[in-house]
Design a protein around this motif. Structure first.
Motif, short mmCIF file in Angstrom:
data_model
loop_
_atom_site.label_atom_id
_atom_site.label_comp_id
_atom_site.label_asym_id
_atom_site.label_seq_id
_atom_site.Cartn_x
_atom_site.Cartn_y
_atom_site.Cartn_z
N LYS A 1 6.86 1.81 16.37
CA LYS A 1 5.44 1.85 15.99
C LYS A 1 5.29 1.86 14.48
CE LYS A 1 3.38 4.21 19.98
NZ LYS A 1 2.57 5.38 20.41
N VAL A 2 4.19 1.26 14.04
CA VAL A 2 3.84 1.29 12.62
C VAL A 2 3.28 2.67 12.31
CG1 VAL A 2 2.42 0.27 10.81
CG2 VAL A 2 3.34 -1.17 12.64
N GLN A 3 3.81 3.32 11.29
CA GLN A 3 3.33 4.64 10.90
C GLN A 3 2.16 4.55 9.92
OE1 GLN A 3 7.12 6.15 9.41
NE2 GLN A 3 7.28 7.54 11.16
N ARG A 4 2.32 3.71 8.90
CA ARG A 4 1.25 3.59 7.89
C ARG A 4 1.52 2.38 7.00
NH1 ARG A 4 4.68 7.58 6.29
NH2 ARG A 4 5.49 7.55 4.16
N TYR A 5 0.49 2.00 6.25
CA TYR A 5 0.60 0.94 5.26
C TYR A 5 0.35 1.53 3.89
CZ TYR A 5 -0.74 -3.08 2.40
OH TYR A 5 -0.84 -4.01 1.39
N LEU A 6 1.21 1.22 2.94
CA LEU A 6 1.09 1.76 1.60
C LEU A 6 0.91 0.60 0.61
CD1 LEU A 6 1.20 4.31 -0.18
CD2 LEU A 6 3.65 3.90 -0.43
N PRO A 7 -0.33 0.38 0.13
CA PRO A 7 -0.54 -0.69 -0.85
C PRO A 7 0.11 -0.31 -2.18
CG PRO A 7 -2.53 0.61 -0.61
CD PRO A 7 -1.57 1.12 0.42
N GLY A 8 0.39 -1.29 -2.97
CA GLY A 8 1.00 -1.04 -4.27
C GLY A 8 1.91 -2.17 -4.66
N GLU A 9 2.79 -1.92 -5.59
CA GLU A 9 3.76 -2.91 -6.05
C GLU A 9 5.17 -2.38 -5.85
OE1 GLU A 9 3.28 -5.93 -6.96
OE2 GLU A 9 1.08 -5.85 -6.91
N PRO A 10 5.83 -2.75 -4.78
CA PRO A 10 5.39 -3.70 -3.76
C PRO A 10 4.65 -3.00 -2.63
CG PRO A 10 7.66 -3.10 -3.34
CD PRO A 10 7.26 -2.36 -4.60
N PRO A 11 3.85 -3.75 -1.84
CA PRO A 11 3.20 -3.16 -0.66
C PRO A 11 4.23 -2.93 0.44
CG PRO A 11 2.76 -5.51 -0.78
CD PRO A 11 3.49 -5.16 -2.04
N LEU A 12 4.06 -1.81 1.18
CA LEU A 12 5.06 -1.44 2.17
C LEU A 12 4.42 -1.09 3.52
CD1 LEU A 12 7.23 0.99 -0.02
CD2 LEU A 12 7.73 -1.41 0.49
N TYR A 13 5.12 -1.42 4.59
CA TYR A 13 4.82 -0.91 5.92
C TYR A 13 5.88 0.14 6.24
CZ TYR A 13 1.52 -4.67 7.08
OH TYR A 13 0.45 -5.51 7.09
N TYR A 14 5.44 1.29 6.79
CA TYR A 14 6.38 2.31 7.24
C TYR A 14 6.45 2.27 8.76
CZ TYR A 14 6.96 4.40 2.65
OH TYR A 14 7.29 4.62 1.33
N LEU A 15 7.69 2.20 9.28
CA LEU A 15 7.93 2.13 10.71
C LEU A 15 8.75 3.33 11.16
CD1 LEU A 15 8.98 -1.64 10.95
CD2 LEU A 15 6.68 -0.69 11.11
N ALA A 16 8.50 3.77 12.39
CA ALA A 16 9.25 4.90 12.93
C ALA A 16 10.63 4.45 13.39
CB ALA A 16 8.48 5.52 14.10
N TYR A 17 11.60 5.36 13.33
CA TYR A 17 12.90 5.05 13.91
C TYR A 17 12.75 4.93 15.43
CZ TYR A 17 15.17 6.27 9.48
OH TYR A 17 15.57 6.30 8.18
N PRO A 18 13.48 4.03 16.06
CA PRO A 18 13.36 3.86 17.51
C PRO A 18 14.10 4.94 18.28
CG PRO A 18 15.05 2.39 16.66
CD PRO A 18 14.43 3.07 15.45
N ASP A 19 13.67 5.16 19.51
CA ASP A 19 14.37 6.07 20.40
C ASP A 19 15.61 5.41 20.99
OD1 ASP A 19 12.49 8.09 20.03
OD2 ASP A 19 11.18 7.25 21.57
#
Length: 212
Positions: A62-80
């Motif tokens: 699952k996508v945890q959050r989006y962090l705009p900036g330089e560079p922009p990042l998507y944070y994803l959870a570790y899988p089970d």
């Protein structure tokens, strides 16, 4: 692993190729596109795949959050859990294919390929890598950007590949030092791999006919 290339798949959207930028206790960050071509809202379920030397690994997360900036990042959870798909064994064929290349800097991978200003030739090739002959030395661990014309493809459309240097051996060829370099392809698409494998089997078939 930071800088590991991965593929994110979402239903109804084009596959998104990116690299891991950071790792934490509960998840990891990947580089987001520089445009609005893909929007991943928090909580969205995605499929992730990455190719390693031994196998292909796939998992759902699952996508945890989006962090705009330089560079922009998507944070994803570790899988089970994850799925390990055994990599195909690759048959090699001898082939002297001329190509252009350059060392691909770590900070530019995978979105800013260098200008391939040097020349080399392959000794053999497979869907997983190639044996090269270069005029200039390279180091084990270097990533090379390769542009080569694979027979059967249109001449104005070179195949663009990334190859990780696994071994280097100096050789005297006609009194001149050359370097035999073994590379393993990284980030190769299934289409590129299939095209190389088709070329390899065609070359092996031709060799068999010649021996007969």
């Amino acid at each position: 692993m930071i800088n590991l290339p991965i593929i994110i798949k979402t239903p109804g959207s084009k596959d998104f190729r990116t690299i891991i930028q950071d790792t934490g206790e509960d998840g990891f960050a990947v580089l987001a596109p520089g445009s609005d071509e893909l929007v991943l809202a928090p909580g969205r379920v995605v499929e992730v795949a990455c190719n390693r030397q031994d196998a292909r690994y796939e998992f759902t997360t699952k996508v945890q959050r989006y962090l705009p900036g330089e560079p922009p990042l998507y944070y994803l959870a570790y899988p089970d859990d994850y799925r390990r798909i055994q990599a195909r064994s690759h048959v090699r064929a001898k082939a002297a294919l001329e190509f252009r290349y350059a060392v691909w800097l770590k900070d530019d991978w995978p979105y800013r390929p260098p200008r391939p200003h040097k020349r080399g030739v392959t000794v053999d090739i497979s869907g997983g890598g190639a044996q090269l002959v270069l005029r200039d030395p390279v180091e084990v661990g270097d990533l090379l950007y390769l542009e080569l014309h694979l027979p059967g493809r249109r001449r104005h459309m070179p195949m663009r590949l990334a190859g990780r240097v696994k071994r280097v051996a100096p050789r005297e060829i006609d009194g001149v030092t050359r370097y035999e370099v073994g590379v393993a392809f990284e980030g190769i698409s299934e289409r590129q791999e299939d095209q190389i494998i088709a070329f390899v089997f065609q070359r092996l078939l031709e060799e068999r006919r010649q021996r007969s």
